[in-house]
Design an enzyme around this catalytic site. Structure first.
Site, PDB file in Angstrom:
ATOM      1  N   ARG A 189      15.611  19.688  80.595  1.00 25.23           N
ATOM      2  CA  ARG A 189      16.604  18.883  79.883  1.00 25.23           C
ATOM      3  C   ARG A 189      16.423  17.400  80.174  1.00 25.23           C
ATOM      4  NH1 ARG A 189      21.028  21.881  80.906  1.00 25.23           N
ATOM      5  NH2 ARG A 189      20.742  23.101  79.014  1.00 25.23           N
ATOM      6  N   GLY A 190      15.979  17.052  81.379  1.00 22.31           N
ATOM      7  CA  GLY A 190      15.754  15.652  81.728  1.00 22.31           C
ATOM      8  C   GLY A 190      14.654  15.015  80.882  1.00 22.31           C
TER       9      GLY A 190
END
Length: 422
Positions: free
Chosen positions: A361-362
């Site tokens: 997700r980062g």
């Protein structure tokens, strides 16, 4: 009154007012008397209703209500008298928080922003001031879920069925909505529940949408999010993960789209967020107290001007507000054409890997935020400077906590960025 029933036998009668045909339903507390008739009290006078033997003591009279021109005038007057919002352009300082909010408006798929900082630093004021800058979107008229007439991902089940059947949908343009989620809200109010009014009057099971339905394609704001009850946190996690809200209530099973920009604010002194919820926020903004004396004086003076005459203060910032609106609208239009080089994407992922960021997700959020920033600046290509600006906000809250580490996690991200990109 003689001859009252026990509390368990008391019934409610709904009766129309004789004075008007479009009045609302009135409830009256009644009790049977030995004569076989019922007496009840209401605000003016008494009424008598015969009670036949063998019939249920619970009786509801369904009275249709109409909206009169007077009611419309009252609604318009109440809209004009709403509490004035502090202009976004008048917020002094706190550039990091303002940038994160603007990027999420440009690209809602970034996933929201978590704002943590000292009390009295203007967190909630800044978030609520964003309302004036929100662009307009097309929605299906009369749909409680703000369904998108073009995108199936944002359509309710009924709207999707109508599209598949080839029906034409009435479309209207409205502003993106911002919904406040109070800390004391019940789960039924947030998710939705059975419509008691229809159940009583029509005898049918109907769904009454909650705050998540209202927030679809909009913004859901939770002030003091770190104090939110665990059962509401679970609801937000479920909706944020799937983009849909599923309700199982009293024999009703219904799902509707619930894709929203999740914005939270809080004071870290009052407690930390659960890691699962913290990871759902696309970006994290750290807000600190302004230390410069001249800047503090300016903030106090601006606030005093606003409190003295809110409308005049808002009018003085009309030009800046319109400029920001146009900038956001242009950025949203050009976002799809912004490109990011493969080499820069590889370096972003390398930073995430070397910082031991869990999941991907980062990486995704950093790419999206950098493209949104480039669009805000009016460019078609992402630069390393764009990435350097947004990467601390995208990764800061995703690092594993080290209790022995004294350095700020945002500085760790910046150090690793320059190490990889240089």
């Amino acid at each position: 009154m003689a001859g009252l029933l026990a509390p368990s036998s008391i019934a409610f009668f709904a009766t129309p007012s004789p004075s008007a045909t479009n009045s609302t339903t009135k409830l009256s507390l009644v009790s049977p008397i030995s004569s076989g008739q019922v007496w009840g009290k209401r605000l003016c006078g008494r009424f008598r209703v015969p009670l036949k033997k063998g019939r249920s003591q619970f009786h509801v009279v369904n009275v249709a209500t109409e909206v009169t021109p007077t009611d419309k005038a009252k609604k318009l007057a109440s809209k004009d008298s709403q509490r004035p919002v502090y202009p976004f352009a008048a917020i002094v300082g706190q550039d990091e928080m303002k940038l994160c909010l603007l990027l999420n408006v440009i690209d809602p798929k970034i996933g929201g922003v978590m704002i943590m900082g000292d009390r009295g630093t203007g967190k909630s004021t800044t978030v609520r001031s964003l309302v004036d800058l929100l662009p307009e979107i097309e929605v299906v008229a009369g749909d409680p879920f703000n369904s998108d007439p073009e995108d199936p991902e944002f359509m309710g089940v009924e709207v999707r069925e109508k599209v598949l059947q080839g029906e034409s949908l009435p479309v209207l343009t409205t502003k993106i909505t911002m919904v406040d989620l109070p800390l004391g809200a019940t789960e039924d109010r947030v998710c939705g529940t059975i419509d008691i009014e229809k159940a009583l009057t029509e005898g049918v099971k109907a769904f009454e949408p909650g705050l998540l339905a209202k927030a679809n394609r909009g913004i859901l704001y939770v002030d003091e999010v770190n104090l939110l009850d665990d059962h509401l946190v679970d609801v937000l996690l479920d909706s944020a993960a799937s983009g849909w809200n599923t309700v199982e209530r009293e024999g009703i099973s219904i799902s509707h789209p619930a894709r929203f920009i999740l914005i939270g604010s809080g004071n870290p002194e009052e407690g930390e967020l659960r890691p699962q919820l913290l990871d759902r926020f696309g970006m994290h903004a750290q807000v600190g107290t302004v230390r410069d004396a001249e800047l503090r004086v300016k903030i106090v003076e601006e606030r005093a001007r606003f409190d003295q005459n809110p409308q005049e203060f808002r009018d003085s910032y009309n030009t800046e507000q319109e400029k920001l609106q146009q900038q956001i609208s242009a950025a949203r239009s050009s976002l799809s054409s912004v490109q990011i080089d493969h080499d820069l994407r590889v370096k972003i992922s390398k930073v995430c890997a070397e910082l031991n960021v869990d999941g991907l997700r980062g990486d995704i959020v950093t790419n999206r935020a950098a493209k949104a920033l480039a669009a805000l600046k009016g460019r078609d290509n992402v630069s390393a400077e764009d990435i350097a600006t947004v990467i601390p906000n995208c990764l800061r809250h995703r690092l594993r906590k080290d209790p022995l580490e004294s350095i700020d996690s945002g500085l760790l991200v910046i150090e690793k960025f320059y190490e990889v990109f240089n």
